[in-house]
Design a protein around this motif. Sequence first.
Motif, PDB file in Angstrom:
ATOM      1  N   ALA A  17       0.711  -0.991  -0.060  1.00 61.76           N
ATOM      2  CA  ALA A  17      -0.034   0.088   0.034  1.00 61.76           C
ATOM      3  C   ALA A  17       0.850   1.165  -0.006  1.00 61.76           C
ATOM      4  O   ALA A  17       0.386   2.323  -0.202  1.00 61.76           O
ATOM      5  N   MET A  18       2.116   1.209   0.106  1.00 60.48           N
ATOM      6  CA  MET A  18       3.094   2.557   0.235  1.00 60.48           C
ATOM      7  C   MET A  18       3.402   2.968  -1.191  1.00 60.48           C
ATOM      8  O   MET A  18       3.427   2.145  -2.087  1.00 60.48           O
ATOM      9  N   PRO A  19       3.318   4.392  -0.880  1.00 55.62           N
ATOM     10  CA  PRO A  19       3.665   4.732  -2.472  1.00 55.62           C
ATOM     11  C   PRO A  19       5.251   4.712  -2.666  1.00 55.62           C
ATOM     12  O   PRO A  19       6.096   4.417  -1.695  1.00 55.62           O
ATOM     13  N   PHE A  20       5.597   5.060  -3.622  1.00 51.36           N
ATOM     14  CA  PHE A  20       7.132   4.593  -4.126  1.00 51.36           C
ATOM     15  C   PHE A  20       8.004   5.464  -3.277  1.00 51.36           C
ATOM     16  O   PHE A  20       9.217   4.905  -2.774  1.00 51.36           O
ATOM     17  N   GLU A  21       8.029   6.858  -3.037  1.00 45.76           N
ATOM     18  CA  GLU A  21       8.654   7.621  -2.267  1.00 45.76           C
ATOM     19  C   GLU A  21       8.944   6.869  -0.772  1.00 45.76           C
ATOM     20  O   GLU A  21       9.976   7.099  -0.236  1.00 45.76           O
ATOM     21  N   GLU A  22       8.027   6.498  -0.410  1.00 47.72           N
ATOM     22  CA  GLU A  22       7.962   5.746   1.166  1.00 47.72           C
ATOM     23  C   GLU A  22       8.891   4.445   1.125  1.00 47.72           C
ATOM     24  O   GLU A  22       9.834   4.350   2.082  1.00 47.72           O
ATOM     25  N   ARG A  57       9.698  -4.143  -4.340  1.00 43.41           N
ATOM     26  CA  ARG A  57       8.438  -3.509  -4.666  1.00 43.41           C
ATOM     27  C   ARG A  57       9.034  -2.039  -5.371  1.00 43.41           C
ATOM     28  O   ARG A  57       8.131  -1.548  -6.299  1.00 43.41           O
ATOM     29  N   CYS A  58      10.175  -1.569  -4.964  1.00 38.62           N
ATOM     30  CA  CYS A  58      10.457  -0.384  -5.827  1.00 38.62           C
ATOM     31  C   CYS A  58      10.503  -0.737  -7.255  1.00 38.62           C
ATOM     32  O   CYS A  58      10.221   0.082  -8.217  1.00 38.62           O
ATOM     33  N   GLN A  59      11.229  -1.842  -7.727  1.00 37.58           N
ATOM     34  CA  GLN A  59      11.208  -2.202  -9.066  1.00 37.58           C
ATOM     35  C   GLN A  59       9.947  -2.381  -9.538  1.00 37.58           C
ATOM     36  O   GLN A  59       9.899  -1.855 -10.951  1.00 37.58           O
ATOM     37  N   ASP A  60       9.106  -2.924  -8.980  1.00 39.43           N
ATOM     38  CA  ASP A  60       7.637  -3.102  -9.343  1.00 39.43           C
ATOM     39  C   ASP A  60       7.034  -1.995  -9.842  1.00 39.43           C
ATOM     40  O   ASP A  60       6.592  -1.632 -10.824  1.00 39.43           O
ATOM     41  N   LEU A  61       7.214  -0.932  -8.749  1.00 44.88           N
ATOM     42  CA  LEU A  61       6.527   0.499  -9.129  1.00 44.88           C
ATOM     43  C   LEU A  61       6.997   1.270 -10.241  1.00 44.88           C
ATOM     44  O   LEU A  61       6.436   1.700 -11.102  1.00 44.88           O
ATOM     45  N   LEU A  62       8.416   1.059 -10.324  1.00 46.31           N
ATOM     46  CA  LEU A  62       9.090   1.761 -11.452  1.00 46.31           C
ATOM     47  C   LEU A  62       8.562   1.148 -12.660  1.00 46.31           C
ATOM     48  O   LEU A  62       8.318   1.685 -13.747  1.00 46.31           O
ATOM     49  N   GLU A  64       5.619  -0.438 -13.401  1.00 37.53           N
ATOM     50  CA  GLU A  64       4.454  -0.145 -13.574  1.00 37.53           C
ATOM     51  C   GLU A  64       4.327   1.169 -14.300  1.00 37.53           C
ATOM     52  O   GLU A  64       3.564   1.674 -15.182  1.00 37.53           O
ATOM     53  N   THR A  65       5.081   2.260 -13.692  1.00 44.49           N
ATOM     54  CA  THR A  65       5.180   3.779 -13.981  1.00 44.49           C
ATOM     55  C   THR A  65       5.661   3.799 -15.565  1.00 44.49           C
ATOM     56  O   THR A  65       5.095   4.826 -16.271  1.00 44.49           O
ATOM     57  N   GLU A  66       6.802   2.907 -15.650  1.00 52.84           N
ATOM     58  CA  GLU A  66       7.043   2.956 -17.128  1.00 52.84           C
ATOM     59  C   GLU A  66       6.249   2.785 -18.158  1.00 52.84           C
ATOM     60  O   GLU A  66       5.804   3.085 -19.170  1.00 52.84           O
ATOM     61  N   LEU A  67       5.463   1.458 -17.703  1.00 51.92           N
ATOM     62  CA  LEU A  67       4.469   1.068 -18.747  1.00 51.92           C
ATOM     63  C   LEU A  67       3.257   2.167 -19.022  1.00 51.92           C
ATOM     64  O   LEU A  67       3.003   2.429 -20.169  1.00 51.92           O
ATOM     65  N   ARG A  68       2.884   2.782 -18.037  1.00 49.13           N
ATOM     66  CA  ARG A  68       1.761   3.586 -18.107  1.00 49.13           C
ATOM     67  C   ARG A  68       2.270   4.971 -18.905  1.00 49.13           C
ATOM     68  O   ARG A  68       1.800   5.440 -19.740  1.00 49.13           O
ATOM     69  N   ILE A  69       3.660   5.168 -18.629  1.00 47.82           N
ATOM     70  CA  ILE A  69       4.364   6.535 -19.531  1.00 47.82           C
ATOM     71  C   ILE A  69       4.249   6.170 -20.917  1.00 47.82           C
ATOM     72  O   ILE A  69       4.203   6.828 -21.713  1.00 47.82           O
TER      73      ILE A  69
END
Length: 113
Positions: A17-22, A57-62, A64-69
């Motif tokens: 549930a944590m955002p990337f920055e956290e 988790r950081c890698q997963d979030l990155l 996911e973001t790269e895919l959206r971009i």
Amino acid sequence: MTDTTEPSDAWRAQLAAMPFEEVYRRLEDTVARLEQGELSLTDAERLYQEGMELAGRCQDLLTETELRITQIGDGRAAASTSPGLPAGNDDWDPPPPLEPDDPSLFDDDDPPF
């Protein structure tokens, strides 16, 4: 007997549930604590395990973001195709820019200034 070095399910749910920055901040804190080296072997192993999960988790979030971009960019590219050109026509190159002394820039012999 439960393995005390394995992160709990509650911790994993909190991590999800944590955002990337956290997540990234906690990863940095974990690495710093491990580098200090003043931990028991069990605590170091637990922190290492948590650090690996934080890094994953950081890698997963990155990712996911790269895919959206990429999807946003693909959507903009499809929407910005020029009229008269078929969509996805990558074979067309714009003409080269004109040189400042190119005579075709002037209709007569007088410069524009």
